[in-house]
Design a protein around this motif. Structure first.
Motif, PDB file in Angstrom:
ATOM      1  N   ILE A   1      50.685  38.304  26.784  1.00 40.84           N
ATOM      2  CA  ILE A   1      49.756  38.928  27.731  1.00 40.84           C
ATOM      3  C   ILE A   1      48.781  39.770  26.920  1.00 40.84           C
ATOM      4  CG2 ILE A   1      49.524  40.436  29.723  1.00 40.84           C
ATOM      5  CD1 ILE A   1      52.416  39.679  30.484  1.00 40.84           C
ATOM      6  N   VAL A   2      47.551  39.268  26.814  1.00 42.52           N
ATOM      7  CA  VAL A   2      46.530  39.884  25.962  1.00 42.52           C
ATOM      8  C   VAL A   2      45.271  40.083  26.808  1.00 42.52           C
ATOM      9  CG1 VAL A   2      45.254  39.720  23.793  1.00 42.52           C
ATOM     10  CG2 VAL A   2      47.511  38.648  23.980  1.00 42.52           C
ATOM     11  N   PRO A   3      45.161  41.200  27.522  1.00 41.09           N
ATOM     12  CA  PRO A   3      44.001  41.393  28.410  1.00 41.09           C
ATOM     13  C   PRO A   3      42.695  41.543  27.631  1.00 41.09           C
ATOM     14  CG  PRO A   3      45.320  43.398  28.290  1.00 41.09           C
ATOM     15  CD  PRO A   3      46.088  42.340  27.557  1.00 41.09           C
ATOM     16  N   ALA A   4      41.586  41.398  28.354  1.00 43.14           N
ATOM     17  CA  ALA A   4      40.268  41.545  27.728  1.00 43.14           C
ATOM     18  C   ALA A   4      40.122  42.914  27.076  1.00 43.14           C
ATOM     19  CB  ALA A   4      39.161  41.323  28.754  1.00 43.14           C
ATOM     20  N   ALA A   5      40.722  43.924  27.691  1.00 41.08           N
ATOM     21  CA  ALA A   5      40.825  45.260  27.084  1.00 41.08           C
ATOM     22  C   ALA A   5      42.221  45.771  27.381  1.00 41.08           C
ATOM     23  CB  ALA A   5      39.765  46.204  27.633  1.00 41.08           C
ATOM     24  N   PHE A   6      42.769  46.547  26.465  1.00 41.79           N
ATOM     25  CA  PHE A   6      44.187  46.905  26.540  1.00 41.79           C
ATOM     26  C   PHE A   6      44.470  48.198  27.299  1.00 41.79           C
ATOM     27  CE2 PHE A   6      44.053  44.663  22.251  1.00 41.79           C
ATOM     28  CZ  PHE A   6      44.363  43.437  22.800  1.00 41.79           C
ATOM     29  N   CYS A   7      43.441  48.964  27.633  1.00 44.46           N
ATOM     30  CA  CYS A   7      43.649  50.251  28.299  1.00 44.46           C
ATOM     31  C   CYS A   7      42.963  50.290  29.662  1.00 44.46           C
ATOM     32  CB  CYS A   7      43.096  51.401  27.445  1.00 44.46           C
ATOM     33  SG  CYS A   7      43.900  51.586  25.845  1.00 44.46           S
ATOM     34  N   TYR A   8      43.494  51.105  30.550  1.00 45.30           N
ATOM     35  CA  TYR A   8      42.886  51.305  31.867  1.00 45.30           C
ATOM     36  C   TYR A   8      41.508  51.938  31.680  1.00 45.30           C
ATOM     37  CZ  TYR A   8      42.170  53.512  36.446  1.00 45.30           C
ATOM     38  OH  TYR A   8      41.649  53.938  37.643  1.00 45.30           O
ATOM     39  N   PRO A   9      40.449  51.287  32.159  1.00 41.43           N
ATOM     40  CA  PRO A   9      39.089  51.779  31.898  1.00 41.43           C
ATOM     41  C   PRO A   9      38.623  52.887  32.836  1.00 41.43           C
ATOM     42  CG  PRO A   9      38.987  49.700  33.075  1.00 41.43           C
ATOM     43  CD  PRO A   9      40.446  49.974  32.811  1.00 41.43           C
ATOM     44  N   GLY A  10      39.391  53.153  33.895  1.00 38.56           N
ATOM     45  CA  GLY A  10      38.992  54.187  34.848  1.00 38.56           C
ATOM     46  C   GLY A  10      38.348  53.584  36.085  1.00 38.56           C
ATOM     47  N   LYS A  11      38.116  54.435  37.071  1.00 38.60           N
ATOM     48  CA  LYS A  11      37.568  53.992  38.352  1.00 38.60           C
ATOM     49  C   LYS A  11      36.051  53.996  38.349  1.00 38.60           C
ATOM     50  CE  LYS A  11      40.871  53.080  41.352  1.00 38.60           C
ATOM     51  NZ  LYS A  11      40.955  51.748  41.952  1.00 38.60           N
ATOM     52  N   GLY A  12      35.481  52.982  38.998  1.00 37.13           N
ATOM     53  CA  GLY A  12      34.045  52.929  39.241  1.00 37.13           C
ATOM     54  C   GLY A  12      33.782  53.019  40.725  1.00 37.13           C
ATOM     55  N   LYS A  13      32.563  52.756  41.138  1.00 30.70           N
ATOM     56  CA  LYS A  13      32.209  52.830  42.552  1.00 30.70           C
ATOM     57  C   LYS A  13      32.870  51.716  43.362  1.00 30.70           C
ATOM     58  CE  LYS A  13      27.712  55.094  41.958  1.00 30.70           C
ATOM     59  NZ  LYS A  13      26.244  54.988  42.181  1.00 30.70           N
ATOM     60  N   GLN A  14      33.084  50.573  42.726  1.00 33.08           N
ATOM     61  CA  GLN A  14      33.691  49.435  43.417  1.00 33.08           C
ATOM     62  C   GLN A  14      34.893  48.923  42.621  1.00 33.08           C
ATOM     63  OE1 GLN A  14      30.332  46.761  43.821  1.00 33.08           O
ATOM     64  NE2 GLN A  14      29.789  47.632  45.809  1.00 33.08           N
ATOM     65  N   GLY A  15      35.930  49.707  42.606  1.00 33.36           N
ATOM     66  CA  GLY A  15      37.127  49.319  41.866  1.00 33.36           C
ATOM     67  C   GLY A  15      37.100  49.832  40.439  1.00 33.36           C
ATOM     68  N   ASP A  16      37.943  49.230  39.603  1.00 36.90           N
ATOM     69  CA  ASP A  16      38.036  49.672  38.209  1.00 36.90           C
ATOM     70  C   ASP A  16      36.769  49.321  37.434  1.00 36.90           C
ATOM     71  OD1 ASP A  16      40.579  50.507  38.804  1.00 36.90           O
ATOM     72  OD2 ASP A  16      41.578  48.781  37.903  1.00 36.90           O
ATOM     73  N   LEU A  17      36.489  50.117  36.421  1.00 35.43           N
ATOM     74  CA  LEU A  17      35.350  49.845  35.546  1.00 35.43           C
ATOM     75  C   LEU A  17      35.605  48.574  34.723  1.00 35.43           C
ATOM     76  CD1 LEU A  17      34.691  53.483  34.288  1.00 35.43           C
ATOM     77  CD2 LEU A  17      33.203  52.154  35.809  1.00 35.43           C
ATOM     78  N   PRO A  18      34.550  47.946  34.211  1.00 41.32           N
ATOM     79  CA  PRO A  18      34.738  46.750  33.375  1.00 41.32           C
ATOM     80  C   PRO A  18      35.503  47.081  32.091  1.00 41.32           C
ATOM     81  CG  PRO A  18      32.444  46.980  34.066  1.00 41.32           C
ATOM     82  CD  PRO A  18      33.132  48.258  34.429  1.00 41.32           C
ATOM     83  N   PRO A  19      36.222  46.111  31.544  1.00 38.21           N
ATOM     84  CA  PRO A  19      36.907  46.339  30.269  1.00 38.21           C
ATOM     85  C   PRO A  19      35.903  46.553  29.142  1.00 38.21           C
ATOM     86  CG  PRO A  19      37.068  44.042  30.930  1.00 38.21           C
ATOM     87  CD  PRO A  19      36.457  44.767  32.077  1.00 38.21           C
ATOM     88  N   PRO A  20      36.076  47.579  28.331  1.00 32.47           N
ATOM     89  CA  PRO A  20      35.141  47.805  27.215  1.00 32.47           C
ATOM     90  C   PRO A  20      35.143  46.632  26.231  1.00 32.47           C
ATOM     91  CG  PRO A  20      36.529  49.736  27.580  1.00 32.47           C
ATOM     92  CD  PRO A  20      37.105  48.628  28.407  1.00 32.47           C
ATOM     93  N   LYS A  21      33.971  46.150  25.888  1.00 34.49           N
ATOM     94  CA  LYS A  21      33.855  44.988  24.979  1.00 34.49           C
ATOM     95  C   LYS A  21      34.369  45.311  23.577  1.00 34.49           C
ATOM     96  CE  LYS A  21      31.876  40.790  24.277  1.00 34.49           C
ATOM     97  NZ  LYS A  21      31.613  40.716  22.879  1.00 34.49           N
TER      98      LYS A  21
END
Length: 199
Positions: A86-106
């Motif tokens: 299991i290797v997600p696009a980013a490994f840490c929770y990026p935080g909340k945005g206006k419409q759900g979670d923020l995008p994974p940091p590149k």
């Protein structure tokens, strides 16, 4: 048979990933990853959610429950790194945005993915869950929508890639509006997974 060198390469690499703090100015680092050189199934999603951030266990939420249902895999198999990476696009929770979670940091993908995937020589099937994972790994000439990607699963499955929608409850309307997904794609995916003989 996995060589001792391969195992010895991945162990310190995973330690580096789990100790990563590259994004500490933007988020609270707690990398979540599961991998072993023996794994035959690779799951690439977006980034851990808030519950996974707290538990440190990938897909430890209602999204994970639905994903395991789609895959017809129980937790014992799903959480066995020798079977499932299991290797997600980013490994840490990026935080909340206006419409759900923020995008994974590149930055996370750019720093770690090639190195980690290079140590997974036995992957036979890869799931690309959600638009972020698909944007990173589907080689399309033009920008395509998630619906287009998932609808083209027969084409991608020939490359051992399976684009999926995110199993979040937020996507219940997409799933309801695209009944072919659970009627056609999910059974074919389960058949492909059964051939891996993970159990």
């Amino acid at each position: 048979m996995i060589s001792a060198d391969r195992k010895n390469n991945l162990v310190p690499l995973l330690e580096q990933v789990r100790a990563c703090t590259l994004c500490k100015a933007q988020l609270d680092p707690r990398p979540v990853i599961q991998a072993s050189p023996e794994a035959r199934l690779l799951i690439i999603g977006q980034a851990p959610g808030s519950k996974v951030h707290k538990s440190g266990i990938p897909w430890d939420d209602v999204s994970g429950d639905r994903l395991r249902q789609w895959l017809n895999l129980d937790k014992e198999i799903f959480y066995n790194p020798q079977k499932v990476a299991i290797v997600p696009a980013a490994f840490c929770y990026p935080g909340k945005g206006k419409q759900g979670d923020l995008p994974p940091p590149k930055l996370c993908f750019d720093t770690w993915h090639k190195r980690v995937l290079a140590e997974l020589p036995n992957i036979e099937l890869t799931l690309l869950i959600g638009q972020y994972a698909q944007a990173l790994y589907l080689n399309t000439p033009n920008k395509t929508s998630l619906t287009e990607n998932v609808a083209n699963f027969a084409y991608y499955s020939e490359q051992a890639l399976w684009p999926l929608p995110h199993p979040s409850p937020r996507n219940r309307y997409w799933i309801a509006n695209n009944p072919w997904f659970e009627q056609s794609l999910v059974p074919q995916l389960q058949n492909a997974l059964a051939k891996l003989a993970l159990s």
